[in-house]
Structures are given as structure tokens and as C-alpha cells.
Design a protein around this motif. Structure first.
Motif, PDB file in Angstrom:
ATOM      1  N   ASN A  78     -68.308  52.485 -25.047  1.00 63.29           N
ATOM      2  CA  ASN A  78     -68.846  51.487 -24.332  1.00 63.29           C
ATOM      3  C   ASN A  78     -69.716  51.145 -24.741  1.00 63.29           C
ATOM      4  OD1 ASN A  78     -71.020  52.384 -25.482  1.00 63.29           O
ATOM      5  ND2 ASN A  78     -72.284  53.985 -23.222  1.00 63.29           N
ATOM      6  N   ASP A  79     -70.757  49.605 -24.082  1.00 66.93           N
ATOM      7  CA  ASP A  79     -71.102  49.061 -25.332  1.00 66.93           C
ATOM      8  C   ASP A  79     -72.070  48.616 -25.975  1.00 66.93           C
ATOM      9  OD1 ASP A  79     -69.180  47.251 -23.613  1.00 66.93           O
ATOM     10  OD2 ASP A  79     -71.075  46.030 -22.658  1.00 66.93           O
TER      11      ASP A  79
ATOM     12  N   ALA B  81     -69.903  49.775 -29.200  1.00 66.21           N
ATOM     13  CA  ALA B  81     -69.677  48.669 -29.701  1.00 66.21           C
ATOM     14  C   ALA B  81     -70.576  47.937 -30.344  1.00 66.21           C
ATOM     15  CB  ALA B  81     -68.752  47.313 -28.419  1.00 66.21           C
TER      16      ALA B  81
ATOM     17  N   GLY C 103     -66.094  46.418 -26.093  1.00 64.45           N
ATOM     18  CA  GLY C 103     -66.592  47.136 -25.824  1.00 64.45           C
ATOM     19  C   GLY C 103     -66.518  47.753 -23.899  1.00 64.45           C
ATOM     20  N   SER C 104     -67.407  48.443 -23.160  1.00 65.46           N
ATOM     21  CA  SER C 104     -66.984  49.479 -21.756  1.00 65.46           C
ATOM     22  C   SER C 104     -68.651  48.830 -21.427  1.00 65.46           C
ATOM     23  CB  SER C 104     -65.777  49.852 -21.670  1.00 65.46           C
ATOM     24  OG  SER C 104     -65.904  50.331 -20.543  1.00 65.46           O
TER      25      SER C 104
ATOM     26  N   ASP D 128     -69.810  46.440 -19.697  1.00 66.00           N
ATOM     27  CA  ASP D 128     -70.897  45.188 -19.567  1.00 66.00           C
ATOM     28  C   ASP D 128     -72.446  45.421 -19.954  1.00 66.00           C
ATOM     29  OD1 ASP D 128     -70.473  42.138 -19.712  1.00 66.00           O
ATOM     30  OD2 ASP D 128     -69.919  42.213 -17.424  1.00 66.00           O
TER      31      ASP D 128
ATOM     32  N   GLY E  86     -74.700  41.644 -24.193  1.00 63.13           N
ATOM     33  CA  GLY E  86     -74.020  41.992 -24.664  1.00 63.13           C
ATOM     34  C   GLY E  86     -73.076  40.468 -24.906  1.00 63.13           C
TER      35      GLY E  86
ATOM     36  N   LEU F 197     -69.835  39.689 -26.451  1.00 65.49           N
ATOM     37  CA  LEU F 197     -68.963  41.081 -26.796  1.00 65.49           C
ATOM     38  C   LEU F 197     -68.102  40.695 -25.581  1.00 65.49           C
ATOM     39  CD1 LEU F 197     -68.355  43.846 -27.611  1.00 65.49           C
ATOM     40  CD2 LEU F 197     -70.097  43.966 -25.851  1.00 65.49           C
TER      41      LEU F 197
ATOM     42  N   THR G 262     -65.351  42.749 -23.207  1.00 63.63           N
ATOM     43  CA  THR G 262     -66.316  44.094 -22.345  1.00 63.63           C
ATOM     44  C   THR G 262     -65.369  44.134 -21.445  1.00 63.63           C
ATOM     45  OG1 THR G 262     -67.728  45.849 -21.938  1.00 63.63           O
ATOM     46  CG2 THR G 262     -67.970  43.401 -20.961  1.00 63.63           C
TER      47      THR G 262
END
Length: 350
Positions: free
Chosen positions: A248-249, A252, A274-275, A277, A281, A288, A290
Motif C-alpha cells: 500500500n502507499d 511505499a 504503491g497501492s 492512492d 502520495g 508516487l 500507485t
């Protein structure tokens, strides 16, 4: 005997028996008669708290925030709660939010909500591969919906984001940029979406005829500190990764911090994706890359699915899988075909 044992003797599913005993109309008359006759013959008595739940409406829907509790401030969960509450305010139901201080105490929290507060339904996230919370709610007959899937024998209502897509497309993005040493900095293995993400990641590597190197797969907690710790382990490898796909972010963001502390540049020396959002970010020094899902809309839809479950719609018809969208910014980095450099070996912190 408990409900699971009773259902097994009848050769019926737990949900069918539970729905018949709780007065749902989607169970046939013949099956209902069979269940009540068997209950009388075998002396089965249903849990009075669970039986009373449907008859004594509280008007309350509970959202149970999963461990770790400190993630309550997460923008992801706050947005989800906004969506849930917006939809429920259009109904007679009121939202209550509760937490548990530990994983060990969560089941007791669920039992309290069902048997004492007598909520009309529950919503929760971060489902586990084997989830005793889901099994308890199925046996109690209480309507619920989860944000996430689980390996259970009985169907249950859920809305899930497809983290297999996150693993496959995130790794695929790095492969398309020319990376061959791609790490997965994953979330804890007890979480169901961790397994989906890893399966997608491994599928992408195999499709590109790249070896799945287990030294490049690290599980860490869902925190920035966990991401930093995991990235340090990866960067200290003899042959470190040139790209890291994160669970996840927050993870990240921690990984990017560790990369910078090692004297490397995120998005240049080491790519990061990442994942979820996180809204912060896009404002990082290296914005990032994402995966985005419409979390407020997810919350609204979770409420819709729960309302349908309360109205008696079968669980098998209340299961949705949404596809996340890759949002490309700067952290995934330039093509390795255009730049053949590799990250320097990081020095372990003292």
C-alpha cells in the motif's frame, strides 16, 4: 450442538439453516419444515441473541475497524466511512464505528455487537485467509458485508478490489520499463489480499519468463515503518532489486524513505509503485505511482450490499470485484533499457 454441527447433520449449508431459523422467506417451505422438524427431534435450540436480532431491530449498522487500530486516521478508511455514512443517512439506519485493540480481541468485539448491542448489520475490511469473524457472523445469522474476500466454504457478501490485478499490472509495468530484479514488499500474509497480490506478481514474472526469487518477496506491517524496514532488507541483498512493488502507499512511502537514506534516488535508482492512492502520495518529492480505487463509492456500495443482505437477498448474488486503475506519476522510474545502471548496495544501518 452448535449451528454448524446441526447444519452438517442435515446436509445443508449453515447459511440456509440460519436463514430458515431466522424467518427469511428465500428458503423453500419444504426445506424450512425439514429444518424445524430436525431441530425438534435433535433438541437443537438456536442462540436466542441471534434469533432476537431480526425481531428486535436496533436501527444500528456497525463498522468495525480492523487491527491495527492506529490506522483509523488512514485516508482510505476515512473515505470509506464517508461513503458508508452518506448512503445510510438515506435510510432509517444509523452508523456506529468501533475498534478492537488487538486481533485477539476482535471476535469478542463482534460478539458484543451482535449479542448485546444487537446491531442490524456489520461492515468490516481487511479480511483474512481464514477468518473466524466471518464464520461467527454466518453462524449467528446476522447480515454483514466485507471489504475483501476469504477462503470460506459458505458464500458471503463482499466487495473487493482485485489485488491480483495490482500484483500483475504493477509488476508488468516494471517489466515493461525493462526491470528484471523486481521485489514485492507485501502486506502481512494473514490478510487475504496479500495472497491475491503475490499471485498476480508471480504470474506477471512467469509470463515474462522471469524467475520468481523468494529473496525478493518480503512481508511487512501496513505502516510506513514496515515499508522502511522491508526496503532496507531488500537493498542489503547481494543483488538488490531495481524496482519495488509495495502493498500500500504507506508501505511505499516508507520504502522511498529507506531508499533515500541509502543514498539512492526513488524513481531513478529504484522504482517504487504503491497501492490505494493515498492523497499525500502525489505531493511527495518524487510523486508516487500507485493504484486508484474510488473509495467513497466503495463505501456507498458496501452499504447498498448490506441493505440488500438485510432484505434477504442471497449472499451469492452480493459479491463484487472491482478493478483498480494504475495512476502513473514519477516513482516507478525511467526505462532500464535507456539506463543500464543498477542501484548501489546499501549499507546496513548500525
Amino acid at each position: 450442538m452448535n449451528l454448524t454441527e446441526f447444519a452438517k447433520k442435515l446436509g445443508l449449508s449453515v447459511s440456509t439453516v440460519s436463514r430458515a431459523l431466522n424467518g427469511y422467506t428465500d428458503v423453500s417451505d419444504a426445506t424450512r419444515r425439514k429444518i424445524f422438524e430436525a431441530a425438534e427431534q435433535l433438541g437443537y435450540v438456536a442462540n436466542p441473541a441471534a434469533r432476537g436480532l431480526r425481531k428486535r431491530s436496533s436501527g444500528l449498522i456497525a463498522f468495525v475497524l480492523s487491527y491495527p487500530q492506529k490506522q483509523f486516521a488512514s485516508p482510505f478508511f476515512l473515505d470509506m466511512l464517508v461513503g458508508i455514512d452518506e448512503r445510510l443517512r438515506e435510510t432509517e439506519f444509523q452508523l456506529v464505528v468501533t475498534t478492537s485493540p488487538s486481533m485477539e480481541g476482535e471476535l469478542a468485539c463482534f460478539k458484543r455487537l451482535v449479542e448485546k448491542q444487537r446491531v442490524d448489520g456489520l461492515i468490516f475490511a481487511r479480511t483474512r485467509k481464514h477468518d473466524d469473524r466471518i464464520e461467527y457472523l454466518q453462524s449467528s445469522g446476522v447480515p454483514f458485508v466485507t471489504h475483501g474476500r476469504s477462503e470460506t466454504s459458505e458464500p458471503f457478501p463482499y466487495l473487493d478490489i482485485d489485488h491480483g490485478v495490482v500484483g500483475r499490472n504493477g509488476c508488468g509495468r516494471f517489466i515493461g520499463l525493462g526491470h528484471t530484479r523486481i521485489a514485492l514488499l507485501n502486506t502481512p500474509s494473514y490478510l487475504m489480499y496479500s495472497h491475491h497480490r503475490r499471485a498476480g506478481y508471480e504470474a506477471a514474472l512467469k509470463a515474462a519468463q522471469l524467475k520468481v526469487d523468494k529473496s525478493l518477496i518480503v512481508d511487512e506491517e501496513l505502516t510506513e515503518e514496515g515499508g522502511a524496514a522491508g526496503a532496507r532488507k531488500l537493498l542489503c541483498l547481494k543483488n538488490p532489486p531495481t524496482a519495488i512493488l509495495c502493498g500500500n502507499d504507506l508501505v511505499a512511502m516508507g520504502a522511498m524513505r529507506a531508499i533515500s537514506e541509502a543514498g539512492l534516488q526513488p524513481g531513478s535508482d529504484v522504482g517504487v509503485i504503491g497501492s490505494d492512492d493515498n492523497p499525500y502520495g502525489k505531493y511527495l518529492p518524487v510523486p508516487l505511482t500507485t493504484f486508484h480505487s474510488p473509495v467513497v463509492e466503495v463505501g456507498r456500495r458496501l452499504s447498498d450490499l448490506l441493505l440488500l443482505a438485510i432484505d434477504g437477498k442471497p449472499a451469492s448474488e452480493l459479491q463484487e470485484l472491482w478493478i483498480p486503475e494504475l495512476v502513473i506519476r514519477a516513482s516507478d522510474g525511467p526505462s532500464r533499457r535507456a539506463s543500464d545502471h543498477r542501484p548501489k548496495k546499501a549499507v546496513a544501518a548500525s
